[in-house]
Design a protein around this motif. Structure first.
Motif, PDB file in Angstrom:
ATOM      1  N   LYS A  42      10.996   5.471  -4.368  1.00  0.00           N
ATOM      2  CA  LYS A  42      10.086   5.342  -3.246  1.00  0.00           C
ATOM      3  C   LYS A  42      10.825   5.756  -1.981  1.00  0.00           C
ATOM      4  O   LYS A  42      11.921   5.268  -1.707  1.00  0.00           O
ATOM      5  CB  LYS A  42       9.598   3.878  -3.124  1.00  0.00           C
ATOM      6  N   ASP A  43      10.237   6.662  -1.227  1.00  0.00           N
ATOM      7  CA  ASP A  43      10.825   7.146   0.028  1.00  0.00           C
ATOM      8  C   ASP A  43      12.253   7.654  -0.162  1.00  0.00           C
ATOM      9  O   ASP A  43      13.148   7.395   0.644  1.00  0.00           O
ATOM     10  CB  ASP A  43      10.814   6.028   1.080  1.00  0.00           C
ATOM     11  N   GLY A  44      12.469   8.330  -1.263  1.00  0.00           N
ATOM     12  CA  GLY A  44      13.775   8.933  -1.512  1.00  0.00           C
ATOM     13  C   GLY A  44      14.806   7.964  -2.065  1.00  0.00           C
ATOM     14  O   GLY A  44      15.964   8.356  -2.279  1.00  0.00           O
ATOM     15  N   ARG A  45      14.429   6.724  -2.291  1.00  0.00           N
ATOM     16  CA  ARG A  45      15.365   5.733  -2.817  1.00  0.00           C
ATOM     17  C   ARG A  45      15.029   5.390  -4.258  1.00  0.00           C
ATOM     18  O   ARG A  45      13.858   5.190  -4.597  1.00  0.00           O
ATOM     19  CB  ARG A  45      15.336   4.454  -1.979  1.00  0.00           C
ATOM     20  N   ARG A  46      16.049   5.322  -5.101  1.00  0.00           N
ATOM     21  CA  ARG A  46      15.824   5.014  -6.513  1.00  0.00           C
ATOM     22  C   ARG A  46      16.346   3.614  -6.813  1.00  0.00           C
ATOM     23  O   ARG A  46      17.415   3.223  -6.350  1.00  0.00           O
ATOM     24  CB  ARG A  46      16.560   6.022  -7.394  1.00  0.00           C
ATOM     25  N   ARG A  70       5.525  -0.881 -10.565  1.00  0.00           N
ATOM     26  CA  ARG A  70       5.216   0.359  -9.858  1.00  0.00           C
ATOM     27  C   ARG A  70       4.094   0.142  -8.842  1.00  0.00           C
ATOM     28  O   ARG A  70       4.118   0.692  -7.735  1.00  0.00           O
ATOM     29  CB  ARG A  70       4.841   1.450 -10.862  1.00  0.00           C
ATOM     30  N   GLU A  71       3.120  -0.668  -9.195  1.00  0.00           N
ATOM     31  CA  GLU A  71       2.016  -0.953  -8.279  1.00  0.00           C
ATOM     32  C   GLU A  71       2.503  -1.732  -7.051  1.00  0.00           C
ATOM     33  O   GLU A  71       2.065  -1.482  -5.926  1.00  0.00           O
ATOM     34  CB  GLU A  71       0.927  -1.745  -9.000  1.00  0.00           C
ATOM     35  N   ILE A  77       5.560  -3.769  -1.627  1.00  0.00           N
ATOM     36  CA  ILE A  77       6.035  -5.112  -1.990  1.00  0.00           C
ATOM     37  C   ILE A  77       7.317  -4.995  -2.794  1.00  0.00           C
ATOM     38  O   ILE A  77       7.427  -4.144  -3.690  1.00  0.00           O
ATOM     39  CB  ILE A  77       4.962  -5.861  -2.813  1.00  0.00           C
ATOM     40  N   ASP A  78       8.285  -5.838  -2.484  1.00  0.00           N
ATOM     41  CA  ASP A  78       9.541  -5.850  -3.235  1.00  0.00           C
ATOM     42  C   ASP A  78       9.342  -6.689  -4.493  1.00  0.00           C
ATOM     43  O   ASP A  78       9.200  -7.920  -4.422  1.00  0.00           O
ATOM     44  CB  ASP A  78      10.658  -6.453  -2.381  1.00  0.00           C
ATOM     45  N   PRO A  79       9.342  -6.092  -5.658  1.00  0.00           N
ATOM     46  CA  PRO A  79       9.087  -6.844  -6.893  1.00  0.00           C
ATOM     47  C   PRO A  79      10.161  -7.872  -7.218  1.00  0.00           C
ATOM     48  O   PRO A  79       9.875  -8.907  -7.802  1.00  0.00           O
ATOM     49  CB  PRO A  79       9.020  -5.751  -7.968  1.00  0.00           C
ATOM     50  N   VAL A  80      11.405  -7.570  -6.852  1.00  0.00           N
ATOM     51  CA  VAL A  80      12.489  -8.524  -7.113  1.00  0.00           C
ATOM     52  C   VAL A  80      12.304  -9.787  -6.288  1.00  0.00           C
ATOM     53  O   VAL A  80      12.446 -10.908  -6.782  1.00  0.00           O
ATOM     54  CB  VAL A  80      13.860  -7.875  -6.824  1.00  0.00           C
TER      55      VAL A  80
END
Length: 393
Positions: A42-46, A70-71, A77-80
């Motif tokens: 997302k936004d160039g960050r993996r 992914r959603e 939203i930060d899933p972690v």
């Protein structure tokens, strides 16, 4: 449709990474342990986010979790962080203890380790210790700080920093979305008084040598300075002492309330060296119209000037102040003895700030203070196990 099957997941044994598609991977470790991981960008960050052990999470559920992650990322939203929240957000009390446990190994000062948490226990926990760390707001923190902001400015500033550390930790752990608005809190608090400048004090390790040099020459200024040191009294209390206040048989010096900073009578137990000092001073007694001064000045009936004590120190090439010996005494008690802090405070005639404690602590603890002052006199004379005295003259 994914590339993996339930059978393939079960059969996979070679260490490595097995792709299912859409960033979902089965990871097989060298020991044979299997786990799921989804790679997102997302936004160039993996980022690689774990989805659980393959022994507990079947392929179908792993795919569902990967889709949910992914959603969330697409929605910003930060899933972690969300997973941590789902696992339970700690209270401020619990968070503070976790922060303390993580940080204390890096603190060399044992006193700081104890005080770091006790400050929060005394002033923050009663206010919001049992609230979720995610719900602590600026208003709650401001109110807790305001309760001691003027009365205990140094403690309040430390409390402010420690609360902020806990909250910042909670943000980093994903328990909160943002830190506290400290500038807003600061503006909502009253202005503290200027920081008190403490009197320059001699390190206690240098005192025994200083005392020997002090006693090499006798003058009224040096005798008064010795009395200041042996009694841990204020220089003004010593300079204005009168013979009717001193009882050498009882080994006490009773300072009347009107000459005490706290406005109450203070009985000073005199150690043997202090009694000997007062006996030597009898040769200098000058009786006049009023009570005879123990430390008379050059002019008849006038007390010794405070500058006389300061001059005695300057003549010995010392830059500290006579009043600083009270700090020297207090540091020695705290760092080199097992005498309780309240006994040292009583010896210094400090007022008890806690009104509840003051209401019950009405005794003078005279005999206990007598033992303390005897130990202090021994230290000043270089008697006993003075391991810390390593003075290079």
């Amino acid at each position: 449709m994914g590339s993996l099957t339930a059978t393939a997941v079960k059969a996979a044994s070679e260490p490595g990474r097995y792709g299912d598609g859409d960033g979902l991977f089965l990871l097989v470790g060298k020991g044979g342990a299997k786990s799921w991981m989804v790679r997102i960008q997302k936004d160039g960050r993996r980022r690689d986010i774990g989805l659980g052990s393959a022994s507990k999470v079947p392929l179908k559920l792993a795919r569902e979790r990967a889709i949910a992650v992914r959603e969330q990322v697409e929605a910003g939203i930060d899933p972690v962080a969300e997973r941590r929240k789902a696992a339970g957000i700690p209270t401020f009390r619990e968070a503070a203890k976790l922060v303390h446990a993580e940080h204390k190994a890096s603190w060399k000062n044992a006193k700081h380790k104890a005080q770091w948490l006790s400050t929060l226990e005394n002033y923050a926990f009663p206010a919001f210790g049992d609230r979720s760390v995610a719900q602590i707001d600026a208003a709650a923190v401001r109110d807790a700080l305001a309760a001691i902001w003027l009365a205990k400015p140094e403690t309040a500033r430390r409390l402010r920093q420690r609360i902020r550390t806990v909250i910042d930790w909670a943000v980093a752990k994903g328990y909160r979305d943002s830190s506290l608005a400290m500038p807003v809190i600061d503006k909502a608090l009253p202005k503290q008084r200027a920081k008190v400048r403490h009197h320059a004090a001699m390190p206690y390790a240098e005192l025994p040598v200083f005392m020997r040099v002090l006693r090499e020459t006798e003058s009224m200024g040096r005798l008064a300075l010795e009395a200041v040191i042996l009694t841990a009294a204020r220089s003004g209390e010593v300079r204005l002492a009168t013979w009717d206040e001193v009882d050498l048989d009882a080994a006490t010096w009773t300072i009347p309330a009107e000459r005490m900073k706290a406005g109450r009578e203070h009985v000073v137990p005199l150690s043997t060296p202090a009694v000997d000092l007062f006996k030597r001073l009898k040769a200098h007694r000058r009786d006049g119209d009023g009570p005879a001064l123990v430390f008379p000045g050059m002019k008849r009936g006038k007390p010794l000037s405070d500058m006389t004590l300061t001059k005695a120190m300057r003549d010995m090439d010392r830059s500290e102040t006579p009043h600083g010996f009270r700090s020297t005494f207090r540091d020695w008690v705290a760092e080199q003895t097992t005498f309780p802090a309240d006994l040292a405070e009583a010896a210094l005639a400090h007022a008890v700030s806690d009104k509840t404690v003051a209401a019950y602590q009405r005794g003078t603890m005279l005999e206990k203070r007598r033992e303390l002052m005897a130990s202090w006199a021994d230290y000043c004379d270089g008697i006993g196990d003075q391991k810390i005295v390593r003075i290079v003259v």
